[in-house]
Design an enzyme around this catalytic site. Structure first.
Site, PDB file in Angstrom:
ATOM      1  N   HIS A 133      92.523   7.214  38.613  1.00  0.00           N
ATOM      2  CA  HIS A 133      93.212   7.863  39.533  1.00  0.00           C
ATOM      3  C   HIS A 133      92.130   8.935  39.945  1.00  0.00           C
ATOM      4  CE1 HIS A 133      96.504   9.929  41.350  1.00  0.00           C
ATOM      5  NE2 HIS A 133      97.220   9.166  40.929  1.00  0.00           N
TER       6      HIS A 133
ATOM      7  N   GLU B 228      93.132   4.539  44.278  1.00  0.00           N
ATOM      8  CA  GLU B 228      93.716   4.006  43.231  1.00  0.00           C
ATOM      9  C   GLU B 228      93.809   2.273  43.160  1.00  0.00           C
ATOM     10  OE1 GLU B 228      97.298   5.988  41.827  1.00  0.00           O
ATOM     11  OE2 GLU B 228      96.971   7.203  43.331  1.00  0.00           O
TER      12      GLU B 228
END
Length: 341
Positions: free
Chosen positions: A177, A306
């Site tokens: 992330h 992501e």
């Protein structure tokens, strides 16, 4: 390759350690043993260090918010509708952590764990290992996860996720992330983001994919109009999110990068390569002003990119196969290549 190990505070009565690699040109990455956090990705420019990640210098900068800032995400990235799915004709109920849904592996997933870490100086690698059982995180079976950060002399960072499943069939859809701001400005309005995509996923009010694919038009057409300033201004007026929080479907099969992020002032560029079929783009639309990070805490201060298999594929198998069978393994990788224009 130069290596360094330093203290980074304490969390839950455990020592947080920062592991650093630096190549011959001065490019540096640092990783924490908590949550596998990618704490630093920086380059030297005329003797000055330039950060490429949105990052903080204290552990509390990473835990006093819901950003999942630069964390390793596993077993599954994204949201699972109602935190449940059917696997091999068996209903699996996992722990929810966003109302009734599961987000980023749930409340006890790998993003909330301390890892065992080793450093391979010769290979330029920081290697993290952690095993979770069904009792630990409510997902079926036992997953042994190995995450490797590799820094090359050509300023490439390769992050690989190796999952080994035992005891029962399970699911495996990891990601990193990571939030990026390649420039010196406190926002990404002078960035371009080129994505190899023609469609994105329709999401319901809870941000759960419905399975419907939507053509990339208007602000979503980043393949043809990659400069972020105009689409962000439009989304601020027309969307509840006031920016991107969307799942782009990567054109598959594909060759070359799936995305190119560029700061138009410095001409710093980051190319992202993977064989996964999704890129979630989140432009940090809600950012608490009390955070102390490398850029001012405000909307659009960075963009999270992501790379993953399309989320909620546990329930919608047309979006991808994330099943990891008992006594099998799978490796997923993401490459981040830094370039100067």
């Amino acid at each position: 390759m130069r290596t360094l190990e330093t203290d980074f505070g304490q969390y839950k009565k455990q020592r947080v350690v920062k592991y650093t690699l630096e190549n011959q040109s001065g490019t540096r990455i640092s990783v924490l043993n908590f949550a596998g956090i990618w704490q630093e990705f920086s380059v030297l420019e005329k003797g000055q260090r330039r950060q490429l990640l949105l990052q903080g210098d204290r552990i509390k900068d990473y835990i006093n918010n819901d950003l999942y800032l630069n964390r390793v995400i596993a077993r599954t990235a994204g949201r699972i509708d109602q935190a449940r799915f059917v696997l091999k004709q068996k209903l699996i109920q996992t722990l929810p952590n966003e109302e009734a849904n599961s987000l980023h592996g749930g409340p006890k997933g790998f993003a909330q764990q301390f890892f065992n870490v080793t450093v391979n100086q010769e290979q330029g690698q920081i290697i993290l290992k952690k095993t979770l059982s069904e009792t630990d995180d409510s997902f079926p079976g036992t997953l042994e996860l190995t995450v490797s950060y590799t820094l090359t002399e050509s300023n490439q960072v390769i992050v690989s996720f190796l999952g080994r499943q035992s005891k029962a069939d399970g699911v495996f859809n990891p990601t990193l992330h990571a939030y990026f701001n390649l420039g010196q400005s406190d926002d990404i309005l002078d960035h371009s983001l080129l994505i190899n995509s023609q469609k994105h996923l329709q999401l319901n009010a809870a941000k759960i994919p419905t399975g419907r694919l939507v053509d990339n038009q208007g602000p979503f057409d980043l393949a043809q109009h990659p400069n972020l300033k105009a689409p962000l201004a439009r989304l601020k007026k027309t969307s509840k999110e006031q920016g991107f929080d969307d799942v782009f479907v990567i054109n598959c099969p594909h060759t070359g990068p799936i995305a190119r992020l560029k700061d138009l002032n410095s001409n710093y560029e980051l190319t992202i390569t993977s064989d996964r079929n999704a890129l979630v783009v989140y432009t940090a639309n809600q950012m608490a002003s009390n955070l102390h990070l490398s850029h001012s805490a405000k909307p659009w201060s960075a963009v999270a990119l992501e790379v993953q298999t399309l989320p909620n594929s546990e329930n919608l198998t047309s979006l991808g196969n994330v099943t990891l069978l008992k006594d099998s393994y799978r490796k997923e990788s993401i490459s981040y290549q830094f370039l100067r224009g």
